[in-house]
Each structure stands twice: as C-alpha cells, then as structure tokens.
Design a protein around this motif. Structure first.
Motif, mmCIF file in Angstrom:
data_model
loop_
_atom_site.group_PDB
_atom_site.id
_atom_site.type_symbol
_atom_site.label_atom_id
_atom_site.label_comp_id
_atom_site.label_asym_id
_atom_site.label_seq_id
_atom_site.Cartn_x
_atom_site.Cartn_y
_atom_site.Cartn_z
ATOM 1 N N ASP A 200 13.441 -3.843 3.195
ATOM 2 C CA ASP A 200 14.260 -4.777 3.974
ATOM 3 C C ASP A 200 13.869 -4.580 5.434
ATOM 4 O O ASP A 200 12.804 -4.009 5.719
ATOM 5 N N ASP A 201 14.721 -5.010 6.357
ATOM 6 C CA ASP A 201 14.330 -4.951 7.767
ATOM 7 C C ASP A 201 14.181 -3.512 8.269
ATOM 8 O O ASP A 201 13.499 -3.269 9.261
ATOM 9 N N HIS A 202 14.847 -2.566 7.586
ATOM 10 C CA HIS A 202 14.890 -1.208 8.122
ATOM 11 C C HIS A 202 14.131 -0.184 7.299
ATOM 12 O O HIS A 202 13.736 0.856 7.815
ATOM 13 N N THR A 203 13.964 -0.472 6.027
ATOM 14 C CA THR A 203 13.483 0.578 5.127
ATOM 15 C C THR A 203 12.440 0.063 4.144
ATOM 16 O O THR A 203 12.543 -1.071 3.669
ATOM 17 N N VAL A 204 11.467 0.917 3.853
ATOM 18 C CA VAL A 204 10.532 0.656 2.759
ATOM 19 C C VAL A 204 10.706 1.781 1.743
ATOM 20 O O VAL A 204 10.656 2.955 2.106
ATOM 21 N N THR A 205 10.913 1.430 0.516
ATOM 22 C CA THR A 205 10.966 2.448 -0.540
ATOM 23 C C THR A 205 9.658 2.364 -1.319
ATOM 24 O O THR A 205 9.277 1.283 -1.756
ATOM 25 N N LEU A 206 9.004 3.510 -1.465
ATOM 26 C CA LEU A 206 7.702 3.474 -2.132
ATOM 27 C C LEU A 206 7.600 4.565 -3.185
ATOM 28 O O LEU A 206 8.310 5.575 -3.145
ATOM 29 N N ALA A 207 6.713 4.333 -4.108
ATOM 30 C CA ALA A 207 6.363 5.358 -5.093
ATOM 31 C C ALA A 207 4.850 5.490 -5.110
ATOM 32 O O ALA A 207 4.137 4.514 -4.864
ATOM 33 N N ALA A 208 4.379 6.692 -5.347
ATOM 34 C CA ALA A 208 2.937 6.912 -5.455
ATOM 35 C C ALA A 208 2.707 8.100 -6.372
ATOM 36 O O ALA A 208 3.591 8.936 -6.558
ATOM 37 N N ASN A 209 1.531 8.137 -6.955
ATOM 38 C CA ASN A 209 1.153 9.304 -7.756
ATOM 39 C C ASN A 209 0.324 10.241 -6.888
ATOM 40 O O ASN A 209 -0.364 9.800 -5.969
#
Ligand code: FES
Ligand SMILES: [Fe+2]
Lengths: 160, 431
Positions: free
Chosen positions: A97-106
């Motif tokens: 969203d405007d404030h946050t990025v949620t990510l996943a990675a291996n």
C-alpha cells in the motif's frame, strides 16, 4: 508510489551484500527505528512471540545490542567472523500500500568457518518494508528456517 | 574418595583430575551407554506436553525411539517406538494426537495405549500367536516427580524419588513459582548439536568460573541495558554471592544470589518500566503463599541444577529445561525448552520468553559462546595422548562453603560418573 519487484530485489541484494561483508552498522541503517528481527523455532515456524519460544526475537534495542556484540572480539562464536554467502531468489511482493511492502523470498546462506563443515541455512524471508521518503527500510524481518530442527546447523550466531 | 583409572580423587592431596581419554574414547562412550544411560533415571518429558488422552511426542532417549504419550485412560506412558512385527518405527510424527498408531509397513494397528488392535490377514498366524501379547513395549520404568517424567531402562533401579536425592528441593523451588504448583512447557523447541562430548555440557551448565571471560559480551549487554552490579566481594569473581552444592547421587547445583533479574520475581530495566507493577504483584503472591523466607529463596536466587547424568534445569533469566544425549564421542544433541507457571498472564509469559532469549539458546547472547567453548575444548582434546589430565581442583582445599566459581559441583558429577563406570572402564565397554 508503487515499488516493483526489481526494486525490492535490488534492496534485498544490497542487504545481503552488507551482511556477507559484515558491514553491520550500514546494515542497521536499512532498518526502521522500531524494526524487529525474528527467527521462530524450527518446530513452530508460524508461532507467535508471546506464547512461543523463538530462536531470536529482537526488538530494535536488542538488534543494536546484537551488533555491538558481533563487532566485539569477545563474541567468541563469531570470532574470527565466519564467511557467509547468501543466495536470494523467488522474490515475491505479497502486498503493498502507500506505506508498506510485504515480501517473501527464498534464501540459502552458506556459512564457512575454519576446520568446520559448510553449513547451509535454507529458508524464507518474510519482510515488511516501510516506504520511507526516498528509500525502503526494513520494519519487520522474519526468517524461517526449513530444517526441522537446527541439529548440525548448531547456533544462529550471525545475522541470518 | 572415588577414584578409578580415569578420575583421580584425592582430597587429602588436594588433587582432583579427570583423564581426557574419557572425552575422546569411543569405548568409554559405549561403557557410558550401558553403565550410565541404561541404569540412571533419564528425563523424557514434561506432563504438560501431553494435555489430552491420545497426545503424543516422539523422542530419541538413550538412543531408542520412544513414544511419550497419554493413553485413553489418561495415564502417561513411554512406549518403545518399534513395531512388534518386524521392528519398523510405528509413529513417525514428532507430535500430535492419535487414537491409533498404524505401522505402515504391513499395517499392524495399535491403540493409544499401545495395544495391538488390528493384524491384517490374521488367519495366517499359527494358533499360538497371541495378539494380546504384542502390544507396543513399555520402557522398563517410568516415574515422575512434580510433572517431570523420567524413564529408566533398568527395571531394578531405585525409585525416582530416592534417586533424585537433594535435587528434589531444587525442583520444588522451580515448581513453587506457580500458585497452583503446575508448570507449563511452552511451545517452541530448540534442538541443536554441539560437536563436543556430552559431559562437557554437564560441566559447562553450572560452571560459573567461565562467566566473565566466555560471556563478556552478555555482561556488557545487560550492563548497557541498565542492570547494575556490585563489585565482587573480596576473593570472589562475580558480582553476587553464589555457592556450589553437592545434592547426592551425582546431582549438584549452583545457587546464586540473583543480580540479573528474574521473571519471578525480580525486576531489571530490560523488562521495561511498565512491567514493575506486575512483577511486584507476582512477588506479593509468592510471599503470601510461601512466606517471606521461601519467597526470597524462589525469587532472589538463580539456580543451575544438574540432574545426573544429562538433565539441566536452569532457573534464572527464565526457566529452561535442557536434556542432551551423545550422538558420538564428540557430538551431542541438545534439546531445550522453556517452562513457566501455568496461570501466568500473557504479559508475564511474553516477558519470560523475551528474558530467556537474552542469554539462552542458539540465537541468545550467551549460549552460542558456550557452544564455541565446548567445541574448542573438544578440538584441544586431540592432544589427549600428550596431555593426559584435566584439572578440577578449584576450591578443594576449602573447609567451608565452596563458590559457584569453584569446582565442587563438577567434582560431584565426576565422582558419580566414576562410581557408575567402576574401576575397569575398558572392560565395561566390552560388555
Ligand atoms: S513391521 Fe510393522 S507391520 Fe510389519
Ligand atoms: Fe556459559
């Protein structure tokens, strides 16, 4: 502003390089002032910190203390510092969203120490990045290990 | 005095030495498996891990796969996890709840109590095959003290309560933290290997002589966080008074005046200003229930307890149970858990867990350095042919109390080790 996967990957690669090069103060600059760093126990990877014994559950004060410790030659488990090499892949933006990025990675982190077998820490990163004015900062850094028990991985004495 | 060829115990000569071969020789480990692990009471699990009938945990104890479980009748059991048909592991999950355990190889089915309930194609067995005699086999002995369950592979072993000797009172001090006398094993297991002989972790677990040098970064951390220490008394190394005590049967403890905070119940700045009132309430409850003296004993001391041979209960920055088994002469598997009062509030539980991690565990500020120390010892032991003996004489000439930084408690362990191993360790190994 919308962040692309490429930008997130650049950020993760920069972070990995700082950690592999033991540039821990610079790494700290990538974190927000209320960042958390957590490694849930191998047998409860989805556990919550209030009711589960974690391997690591640092708030920002303890992250800073951990860096003070790791820079000391009295952090015997990491003196001399081990060599590490991180491979990061399968990067996905889960939400933003405007404030946050949620990510996943291996990740795979190889750890080398004199006279010791290679250790391979394999797992997933689950980060929340705060969109700061001109950059991204890590607000939440959850590292889940795939190993069912730490066993021959021994300690988690460097930053995963 | 209890010397054997590997332990020189001569108090009149102020000498106590351990032969380094005990830490490197496969034959010694084999003898230990038979003479110690197969005859002593060995911790298997905590009652609270099996909340409901059918709950189970699979564990490897003394090299054997076990199912630690609660039967349909509510009774705790420890069953050998090996099919009575042709030996396959019956239960392959680490934990769960099951009404029945199915051996997938040929399909024999056991109920939660271990009775054999289904044998596919039973008609082909001869008439003398008695299905009722083929239930999962129980360990020879299973007993508990205050919800700590132990197994014994020697059916003639003395009762657990006698075996525990003076360690009982120290278990009581742990359990007395709970108003109901019920502690709860908190989820989340730390299970890791150390490339060192298992006895080195016994020594390390209550060796306060190493605190200043091995744990310098931890001391700095708690000092930076605002924990105040006094200067050590004359002749002491550490900021608070602590003693080593021999509890009999090889069990021993260090009993230290607390300086590093306790969730029950001594506040330190690391817990945060906001936690002061709740810790005060926990403290008041202890005084009310136990009286001022015993409450002080529970709340103002830290105790690292070794129950011979391989169980450590550390009651300090948190309560940790740590059990370890040799995998090889130079490798052990450690399993560690956190324990807290069952009725603890959410905030108190969270504080306990946070406090645990300041010191303990594979990601803590201290344990990784202990692991490193033990692995350094094991590496140094490669010189055992040239340097035969390790020195454990600290405090041996003292007449009164011995300090936590002395080695009385380490000697208590090694004396019991020598008693079990007998004079001819090599012959024991050949058994
Ligand atoms: S080994 Fe279990 S059914 Fe055959
Ligand atoms: Fe230690």
């Amino acid at each position: 502003m919308t962040v692309s996967r490429g930008e997130v990957e650049d950020f993760l690669y920069r972070e990995a390089a700082l950690l592999d090069e033991w540039r821990l103060d610079e790494w700290l600059d990538l974190l927000t002032e209320d960042a958390v760093y957590r490694i849930p126990p191998n047998d409860q990877p989805q556990g919550e910190i209030g009711n589960t014994l974690f391997t690591i559950a640092d708030d920002i004060a303890r992250i800073k203390a951990r860096i003070v410790r790791l820079k000391s030659r009295n952090a015997h488990a990491e003196f001399p510092h081990s060599r590490t090499r991180r491979m990061i892949s399968n990067v996905r933006i889960l939400e933003q969203d405007d404030h946050t990025v949620t990510l996943a990675a291996n990740f795979v982190i190889y750890r080398f120490r004199r006279n010791e077998d290679i250790r391979q820490y394999v797992g997933t990163y689950h980060f929340k990045l705060a969109k700061a004015a001109s950059d991204l900062k890590i607000a939440e850094r959850i590292v889940r290990l795939d190993a069912l028990e730490l066993a021959s991985l021994g300690s988690v004495s460097f930053i995963l | 005095m209890t010397s054997n060829q590997y332990v020189i115990d001569e108090p009149d000569k102020m000498t106590f030495r351990v032969n380094r071969r005990t830490l490197v020789d496969e034959a010694v480990l084999e003898a230990e498996r038979r003479r110690i692990f197969d005859t002593c009471w060995i911790y298997v699990g905590h009652d609270s891990e099996l909340a409901a009938p059918g709950d189970f945990r699979t564990r490897t104890i003394c090299g054997r796969p076990l199912i630690f479980c609660r039967g349909a009748d509510g009774a705790v059991k420890a069953l050998l996890n090996s099919c009575r048909h042709r030996a396959a592991l019956v239960c392959r999950e680490s934990a769960g709840n099951a009404k029945r355990h199915v051996c997938f190889y040929h399909g024999w089915v056991y109920d939660a109590d271990g009775n054999l309930t289904i044998v596919p194609g039973k008609e082909s067995y001869p008439p003398n095959f008695d299905q009722s005699k083929f239930g999962l086999t129980s360990v020879p002995r299973l007993e508990s003290y205050r919800d700590f369950w132990f197994v014994n592979f020697d059916k003639n072993a003395m009762p657990l309560v006698d075996y525990l000797a003076g360690a009982k009172e120290y278990i009581d001090l742990v359990v007395d933290q709970s108003p109901s006398g019920k502690m709860h094993l908190i989820q989340g297991t730390q299970e890791y290997d150390i490339a060192a002989n298992w006895k080195l972790l016994v020594e390390n677990s209550f060796d306060d002589y190493h605190l200043l040098s091995t744990h310098a970064t931890w001391l700095k951390y708690i000092k930076d966080a605002g924990v105040e220490f006094q200067a050590p008394e004359a002749g002491h190394l550490l900021p608070s008074h602590g003693v080593g005590i021999d509890l009999g049967n090889g069990h021993a403890v260090i009993d230290n005046v607390n300086f590093r905070g306790r969730p029950v119940a001594r506040w330190i700045p690391i817990y945060g200003e906001e936690s002061k009132p709740e810790i005060a309430v926990i403290r008041d409850e202890l005084v009310e229930r136990l009286g001022a003296d015993r409450a002080a004993r529970v709340a103002d001391t830290n105790r690292n307890l070794v129950i011979f041979p391989n169980l450590v209960i550390n009651d300090g920055s948190s309560v940790t149970i740590r059990a370890f088994h040799p995998l090889a002469v130079d490798r052990m598997r450690v399993t560690a858990w956190a324990l807290g009062p069952t009725e603890e509030s959410e905030t108190a539980r969270a504080r306990r867990l946070d406090s645990f991690l300041t010191f303990y565990g594979p990601g803590g500020f201290a344990t990784p350095d202990d692991v490193e120390a033990l692995e350094c010892v094991q590496a140094g032991l490669k010189t055992w042919r040239e340097i035969e003996w390790s020195e454990l004489s600290r405090g041996i000439n003292k007449t009164g109390e011995q300090l936590n930084t002395d080695e009385l408690h380490l000697r208590a362990f090694w004396r019991q080790w020598a008693r079990h191993m007998g004079n001819d360790v090599a012959a024991a190994a050949a058994q």
